[in-house]
Design a protein around this motif. Structure first.
Motif, PDB file in Angstrom:
ATOM      1  N   PHE A  59       0.872  -1.173   0.000  1.00 40.66           N
ATOM      2  CA  PHE A  59       0.000   0.000   0.000  1.00 40.66           C
ATOM      3  C   PHE A  59       0.907   1.220   0.000  1.00 40.66           C
ATOM      4  N   THR A  60       0.671   2.135  -0.929  1.00 34.76           N
ATOM      5  CA  THR A  60       1.581   3.259  -1.116  1.00 34.76           C
ATOM      6  C   THR A  60       1.131   4.544  -0.430  1.00 34.76           C
ATOM      7  N   GLU A  61      -0.092   4.587   0.082  1.00 34.77           N
ATOM      8  CA  GLU A  61      -0.590   5.790   0.749  1.00 34.77           C
ATOM      9  C   GLU A  61      -1.121   5.437   2.129  1.00 34.77           C
ATOM     10  N   TYR A  62      -0.547   6.093   3.137  1.00 35.36           N
ATOM     11  CA  TYR A  62      -0.992   5.862   4.513  1.00 35.36           C
ATOM     12  C   TYR A  62      -0.533   7.016   5.394  1.00 35.36           C
ATOM     13  N   VAL A  71      -3.368   4.435   9.242  1.00 39.91           N
ATOM     14  CA  VAL A  71      -4.561   4.467   8.401  1.00 39.91           C
ATOM     15  C   VAL A  71      -4.090   4.376   6.956  1.00 39.91           C
ATOM     16  N   ILE A  72      -4.570   3.356   6.250  1.00 35.03           N
ATOM     17  CA  ILE A  72      -4.087   3.013   4.919  1.00 35.03           C
ATOM     18  C   ILE A  72      -5.190   3.231   3.892  1.00 35.03           C
ATOM     19  N   SER A  73      -4.845   3.856   2.768  1.00 33.39           N
ATOM     20  CA  SER A  73      -5.774   3.997   1.649  1.00 33.39           C
ATOM     21  C   SER A  73      -5.850   2.668   0.911  1.00 33.39           C
ATOM     22  N   THR A  74      -7.034   2.049   0.879  1.00 35.48           N
ATOM     23  CA  THR A  74      -7.175   0.755   0.216  1.00 35.48           C
ATOM     24  C   THR A  74      -6.973   0.878  -1.301  1.00 35.48           C
ATOM     25  N   ASP A  77     -13.308  -3.191  -1.855  1.00 32.04           N
ATOM     26  CA  ASP A  77     -14.469  -2.320  -2.094  1.00 32.04           C
ATOM     27  C   ASP A  77     -14.113  -0.881  -1.704  1.00 32.04           C
ATOM     28  N   SER A  78     -13.058  -0.368  -2.351  1.00 34.15           N
ATOM     29  CA  SER A  78     -12.499   0.937  -1.987  1.00 34.15           C
ATOM     30  C   SER A  78     -13.486   2.095  -2.125  1.00 34.15           C
ATOM     31  N   ASP A  79     -14.463   1.977  -3.016  1.00 34.91           N
ATOM     32  CA  ASP A  79     -15.457   3.053  -3.130  1.00 34.91           C
ATOM     33  C   ASP A  79     -16.248   3.206  -1.840  1.00 34.91           C
ATOM     34  N   ASN A  80     -16.573   2.092  -1.196  1.00 37.43           N
ATOM     35  CA  ASN A  80     -17.359   2.137   0.041  1.00 37.43           C
ATOM     36  C   ASN A  80     -16.501   2.096   1.303  1.00 37.43           C
ATOM     37  N   TYR A  81     -15.300   1.543   1.197  1.00 38.63           N
ATOM     38  CA  TYR A  81     -14.399   1.409   2.342  1.00 38.63           C
ATOM     39  C   TYR A  81     -13.010   1.911   1.934  1.00 38.63           C
ATOM     40  N   MET A  94      -8.365   1.285   5.526  1.00 42.85           N
ATOM     41  CA  MET A  94      -8.251   0.255   6.539  1.00 42.85           C
ATOM     42  C   MET A  94      -7.358   0.831   7.621  1.00 42.85           C
ATOM     43  N   LYS A  95      -7.434   0.273   8.818  1.00 38.69           N
ATOM     44  CA  LYS A  95      -6.743   0.895   9.940  1.00 38.69           C
ATOM     45  C   LYS A  95      -6.203  -0.164  10.894  1.00 38.69           C
TER      46      LYS A  95
END
Length: 187
Positions: free
Chosen positions: A38-41, A60-63, A84-88, A91-92
Motif C-alpha cells: 500500500f503506497t498511501e498511509y 490508516v491506509i488507503s485501500t 471495495d475501496s469506493d465504500n471502504y 483500513m486501519k
C-alpha cells in the motif's frame, strides 16, 4: 530488560513512506506467491524506550493505493470482490498493547479494521536500530509481521481450482518494514 540506549527514543514518530513498506503476500493458484504493498498511509506512533507497554501505533491506509505491479489485479483488489475501496476507502491498525519480549523483539496487539470489520491481530516486531541522519532527524527502524485469515474480514472472493484448492489463499501475510522519523529535527 530494555536496552537503556532506547530511553532517548521516547517520543512521537511518523512513518517515512519513502523508506518504509506496508505490504502483504498471499499464495495464488496454489503454486506461487503474489506480493503487494500500500503506497498511501498516515501514521501516529509513540515509542516509550523505557516502558514499551506505554508505546502505541495507529496507521490508516488507503485501500485504493494497493500496488501489486499488475494493473488488472490491482483494479480487481479495489473492487467489491475484495477491498471495495469506493465504500471502504481506508483500513486501519490501532494498537492496544505492546510487550517487550527480549533481544530487540516486541509483540504488538491491536485491532485491524478492513471493510468496517475490526478483528484483533498480533504483530511480531523486531527493533532494527536507530540513527541520526545527515539532515538532523532521528530515525528508527522496526520490522513486523503477522498472518491473518482474510475471510475474518469478509474478504471471501475466490475461485476453485480444477485440481482442488482455491485460486487465492485465505491466509495473508502482512509485513511492516518501518523507518520512522521524529516530527522535528534533533538538537
Amino acid at each position: 530488560m530494555v536496552d537503556p540506549a532506547l530511553h532517548e527514543l521516547t517520543g512521537e514518530w511518523i512513518i517515512d513512506p519513502a523508506h518504509s513498506r506496508i505490504g502483504f503476500s498471499v499464495r495464488h493458484a496454489m503454486v506461487t506467491t503474489v506480493r503487494g504493498a500500500f503506497t498511501e498511509y498516515e501514521s501516529r506512533l509513540f515509542f516509550d524506550g523505557q516502558d514499551p507497554t506505554r508505546s502505541s501505533a495507529e496507521v490508516v491506509i488507503s485501500t485504493a493505493s494497493v500496488d501489486t505491479g499488475v494493473g488488472q489485479r490491482d483494479a480487481h483488489l479495489v473492487s467489491r470482490d475484495f477491498f471495495d475501496s469506493d465504500n471502504y476507502p481506508q483500513m486501519k491498525f490501532a494498537s492496544t498493547n505492546v510487550q517487550f519480549i527480549g533481544n530487540d523483539a516486541y509483540r504488538m496487539t491491536g485491532g485491524l479494521t478492513i471493510r468496517d470489520v475490526t478483528r484483533p491481530v498480533v504483530l511480531e516486531m523486531t527493533y532494527i536500530g536507530h540513527v541520526l541522519d545527515p539532515f538532523g532527524y532521528q530515525r528508527v527502524g522496526f520490522d513486523g509481521t503477522t498472518t491473518i485469515d482474510r475471510s475474518d474480514w469478509g474478504l471471501t472472493y475466490n475461485s476453485k481450482m480444477a485440481e482442488g484448492g482455491s485460486m487465492v489463499s485465505e491466509k495473508v501475510r502482512l509485513q511492516f518494514d518501518i523507518a520512522a522519523i521524529r516530527n522535528a529535527p534533533a538538537g
